[in-house]
Design a protein around this motif. Structure first.
Motif, PDB file in Angstrom:
ATOM      1  N   TRP A 145       0.871  -1.174   0.000  1.00 19.86           N
ATOM      2  CA  TRP A 145       0.000   0.000   0.000  1.00 19.86           C
ATOM      3  C   TRP A 145       0.901   1.215   0.000  1.00 19.86           C
ATOM      4  O   TRP A 145       1.907   1.244   0.700  1.00 19.86           O
ATOM      5  CB  TRP A 145      -0.887   0.012   1.244  1.00 19.86           C
ATOM      6  CG  TRP A 145      -1.963  -1.013   1.179  1.00 19.86           C
ATOM      7  CD1 TRP A 145      -3.262  -0.812   0.814  1.00 19.86           C
ATOM      8  CD2 TRP A 145      -1.857  -2.407   1.491  1.00 19.86           C
ATOM      9  NE1 TRP A 145      -3.955  -1.992   0.870  1.00 19.86           N
ATOM     10  CE2 TRP A 145      -3.118  -2.989   1.275  1.00 19.86           C
ATOM     11  CE3 TRP A 145      -0.793  -3.212   1.893  1.00 19.86           C
ATOM     12  CZ2 TRP A 145      -3.363  -4.344   1.474  1.00 19.86           C
ATOM     13  CZ3 TRP A 145      -1.030  -4.568   2.085  1.00 19.86           C
ATOM     14  CH2 TRP A 145      -2.301  -5.120   1.890  1.00 19.86           C
ATOM     15  N   TYR A 149       5.609   3.837   1.380  1.00 19.10           N
ATOM     16  CA  TYR A 149       4.847   2.602   1.201  1.00 19.10           C
ATOM     17  C   TYR A 149       5.052   1.686   2.398  1.00 19.10           C
ATOM     18  O   TYR A 149       6.000   1.834   3.176  1.00 19.10           O
ATOM     19  CB  TYR A 149       5.259   1.884  -0.085  1.00 19.10           C
ATOM     20  CG  TYR A 149       6.613   1.226  -0.012  1.00 19.10           C
ATOM     21  CD1 TYR A 149       6.740  -0.127   0.265  1.00 19.10           C
ATOM     22  CD2 TYR A 149       7.783   1.957  -0.202  1.00 19.10           C
ATOM     23  CE1 TYR A 149       7.987  -0.733   0.346  1.00 19.10           C
ATOM     24  CE2 TYR A 149       9.027   1.357  -0.123  1.00 19.10           C
ATOM     25  CZ  TYR A 149       9.121   0.016   0.153  1.00 19.10           C
ATOM     26  OH  TYR A 149      10.353  -0.583   0.239  1.00 19.10           O
ATOM     27  N   VAL A 150       4.135   0.751   2.524  1.00 22.28           N
ATOM     28  CA  VAL A 150       4.269  -0.336   3.489  1.00 22.28           C
ATOM     29  C   VAL A 150       4.035  -1.631   2.724  1.00 22.28           C
ATOM     30  O   VAL A 150       3.170  -1.696   1.848  1.00 22.28           O
ATOM     31  CB  VAL A 150       3.287  -0.188   4.679  1.00 22.28           C
ATOM     32  CG1 VAL A 150       1.836  -0.260   4.247  1.00 22.28           C
ATOM     33  CG2 VAL A 150       3.582  -1.221   5.758  1.00 22.28           C
ATOM     34  N   GLN A 151       4.853  -2.631   3.020  1.00 19.99           N
ATOM     35  CA  GLN A 151       4.726  -3.941   2.384  1.00 19.99           C
ATOM     36  C   GLN A 151       4.439  -4.968   3.461  1.00 19.99           C
ATOM     37  O   GLN A 151       5.159  -5.051   4.456  1.00 19.99           O
ATOM     38  CB  GLN A 151       6.010  -4.305   1.648  1.00 19.99           C
ATOM     39  CG  GLN A 151       5.996  -5.703   1.047  1.00 19.99           C
ATOM     40  CD  GLN A 151       7.283  -6.015   0.314  1.00 19.99           C
ATOM     41  OE1 GLN A 151       7.753  -5.226  -0.477  1.00 19.99           O
ATOM     42  NE2 GLN A 151       7.844  -7.191   0.582  1.00 19.99           N
ATOM     43  N   LEU A 152       3.383  -5.744   3.254  1.00 18.82           N
ATOM     44  CA  LEU A 152       3.030  -6.824   4.166  1.00 18.82           C
ATOM     45  C   LEU A 152       3.289  -8.151   3.492  1.00 18.82           C
ATOM     46  O   LEU A 152       3.044  -8.317   2.294  1.00 18.82           O
ATOM     47  CB  LEU A 152       1.546  -6.741   4.551  1.00 18.82           C
ATOM     48  CG  LEU A 152       1.074  -5.457   5.226  1.00 18.82           C
ATOM     49  CD1 LEU A 152      -0.413  -5.567   5.558  1.00 18.82           C
ATOM     50  CD2 LEU A 152       1.884  -5.160   6.464  1.00 18.82           C
ATOM     51  N   GLU A 167       3.037 -10.171   8.273  1.00 22.08           N
ATOM     52  CA  GLU A 167       4.232  -9.512   8.760  1.00 22.08           C
ATOM     53  C   GLU A 167       4.443  -8.186   8.036  1.00 22.08           C
ATOM     54  O   GLU A 167       4.311  -8.127   6.813  1.00 22.08           O
ATOM     55  CB  GLU A 167       5.422 -10.430   8.491  1.00 22.08           C
ATOM     56  CG  GLU A 167       6.766  -9.845   8.803  1.00 22.08           C
ATOM     57  CD  GLU A 167       7.887 -10.801   8.450  1.00 22.08           C
ATOM     58  OE1 GLU A 167       8.698 -11.085   9.345  1.00 22.08           O
ATOM     59  OE2 GLU A 167       7.963 -11.267   7.288  1.00 22.08           O
ATOM     60  N   VAL A 168       4.763  -7.132   8.781  1.00 26.39           N
ATOM     61  CA  VAL A 168       5.188  -5.889   8.155  1.00 26.39           C
ATOM     62  C   VAL A 168       6.630  -6.108   7.722  1.00 26.39           C
ATOM     63  O   VAL A 168       7.516  -6.265   8.552  1.00 26.39           O
ATOM     64  CB  VAL A 168       5.094  -4.679   9.113  1.00 26.39           C
ATOM     65  CG1 VAL A 168       5.641  -3.423   8.440  1.00 26.39           C
ATOM     66  CG2 VAL A 168       3.660  -4.463   9.576  1.00 26.39           C
ATOM     67  N   GLN A 169       6.844  -6.179   6.414  1.00 25.85           N
ATOM     68  CA  GLN A 169       8.179  -6.467   5.894  1.00 25.85           C
ATOM     69  C   GLN A 169       8.974  -5.204   5.598  1.00 25.85           C
ATOM     70  O   GLN A 169      10.185  -5.186   5.762  1.00 25.85           O
ATOM     71  CB  GLN A 169       8.073  -7.321   4.631  1.00 25.85           C
ATOM     72  CG  GLN A 169       7.514  -8.688   4.926  1.00 25.85           C
ATOM     73  CD  GLN A 169       7.361  -9.541   3.685  1.00 25.85           C
ATOM     74  OE1 GLN A 169       7.171  -9.056   2.573  1.00 25.85           O
ATOM     75  NE2 GLN A 169       7.425 -10.850   3.878  1.00 25.85           N
ATOM     76  N   ARG A 170       8.293  -4.172   5.133  1.00 30.08           N
ATOM     77  CA  ARG A 170       8.974  -2.919   4.803  1.00 30.08           C
ATOM     78  C   ARG A 170       8.028  -1.762   5.053  1.00 30.08           C
ATOM     79  O   ARG A 170       6.831  -1.870   4.824  1.00 30.08           O
ATOM     80  CB  ARG A 170       9.393  -2.893   3.333  1.00 30.08           C
ATOM     81  CG  ARG A 170      10.412  -3.918   2.967  1.00 30.08           C
ATOM     82  CD  ARG A 170      10.837  -3.755   1.515  1.00 30.08           C
ATOM     83  NE  ARG A 170      11.910  -4.677   1.224  1.00 30.08           N
ATOM     84  CZ  ARG A 170      11.873  -5.576   0.251  1.00 30.08           C
ATOM     85  NH1 ARG A 170      10.840  -5.652  -0.548  1.00 30.08           N
ATOM     86  NH2 ARG A 170      12.905  -6.380   0.067  1.00 30.08           N
ATOM     87  N   CYS A 171       8.607  -0.668   5.489  1.00 29.06           N
ATOM     88  CA  CYS A 171       7.858   0.584   5.630  1.00 29.06           C
ATOM     89  C   CYS A 171       8.873   1.709   5.439  1.00 29.06           C
ATOM     90  O   CYS A 171       9.752   1.894   6.281  1.00 29.06           O
ATOM     91  CB  CYS A 171       7.187   0.674   6.992  1.00 29.06           C
ATOM     92  SG  CYS A 171       6.162   2.143   7.182  1.00 29.06           S
ATOM     93  N   LEU A 228       1.123   5.243   7.524  1.00 27.50           N
ATOM     94  CA  LEU A 228       1.349   3.985   6.824  1.00 27.50           C
ATOM     95  C   LEU A 228       1.124   2.786   7.737  1.00 27.50           C
ATOM     96  O   LEU A 228       0.575   1.779   7.329  1.00 27.50           O
ATOM     97  CB  LEU A 228       2.775   3.935   6.265  1.00 27.50           C
ATOM     98  CG  LEU A 228       3.009   4.733   4.995  1.00 27.50           C
ATOM     99  CD1 LEU A 228       4.504   4.857   4.706  1.00 27.50           C
ATOM    100  CD2 LEU A 228       2.297   4.098   3.817  1.00 27.50           C
ATOM    101  N   ILE A 229       1.603   2.895   8.964  1.00 29.91           N
ATOM    102  CA  ILE A 229       1.448   1.768   9.894  1.00 29.91           C
ATOM    103  C   ILE A 229       0.029   1.729  10.417  1.00 29.91           C
ATOM    104  O   ILE A 229      -0.589   0.734  10.524  1.00 29.91           O
ATOM    105  CB  ILE A 229       2.452   1.868  11.057  1.00 29.91           C
ATOM    106  CG1 ILE A 229       3.876   1.716  10.538  1.00 29.91           C
ATOM    107  CG2 ILE A 229       2.172   0.864  12.142  1.00 29.91           C
ATOM    108  CD1 ILE A 229       4.203   0.381   9.898  1.00 29.91           C
TER     109      ILE A 229
END
Length: 159
Positions: free
Chosen positions: A106, A121-124, A139-143, A158-159
């Motif tokens: 997202w 962005y945030v990547q799950l 899992e939150v992989q990247r933000c 984002l979170i």
């Protein structure tokens, strides 16, 4: 000064102008083409994040590399950075992982809703098996944020 939103065309996806006007302590302001939330220079906290599609992969690849390099560019040699970027931010791999449902990304819109204008962005990761979970988990992989968005409250958004 602080805007009230009066007379500004709203493109927001949820009716929240009244709420924004009612929260003078809020640390956000929407994009210039929408109403104005009470505080300056950050995304509106009530604007929805935009789910990425495989078609967004080329723009997301650029955003991911830029934000990673901004965060960690001085922590490794250029050769190691190039290897990581090639492995982690390849547009084809991003598109494939989005299509498979392995990940969801997202992004926070910038001046437009286009992924190329995103400020972060945030990547799950879905169905991951972290050591502390008893079954599949998310899992939150990247933000990551663009450097100019750091300190604006966009990370919390984002979170």
């Amino acid at each position: 000064g602080r805007g009230t939103g009066d007379g500004v065309r709203s493109r927001c996806r949820a009716p929240h102008e009244e709420l924004c006007r009612a929260l003078p302590e809020i640390k956000y302001r929407s994009r210039p083409d929408t109403h104005r939330c009470p505080a300056p220079r950050a995304p509106c906290p009530f604007m929805p994040l935009i789910p990425a599609t495989p078609a967004d992969a080329p723009a997301l690849s650029i955003l991911m590399e830029q934000t990673f390099r901004a965060a960690y560019g001085d922590a490794a040699s250029e050769d190691k950075l190039k290897i990581h970027v090639a492995r982690s931010y390849d547009p084809g791999t991003i598109a494939q992982r989005l299509r498979s449902g392995e990940i969801g990304i997202w992004y926070a819109p910038g001046a437009t809703d286009a992924a190329s204008d995103a400020i972060g962005y945030v990547q799950l990761g879905f169905n991951v098996s972290p050591p502390a979970a008893s079954g599949p988990a998310i899992e939150v992989q990247r933000c990551y944020l663009r450097p100019e968005a750091i300190g604006t409250g966009a990370g919390a958004w984002l979170i």
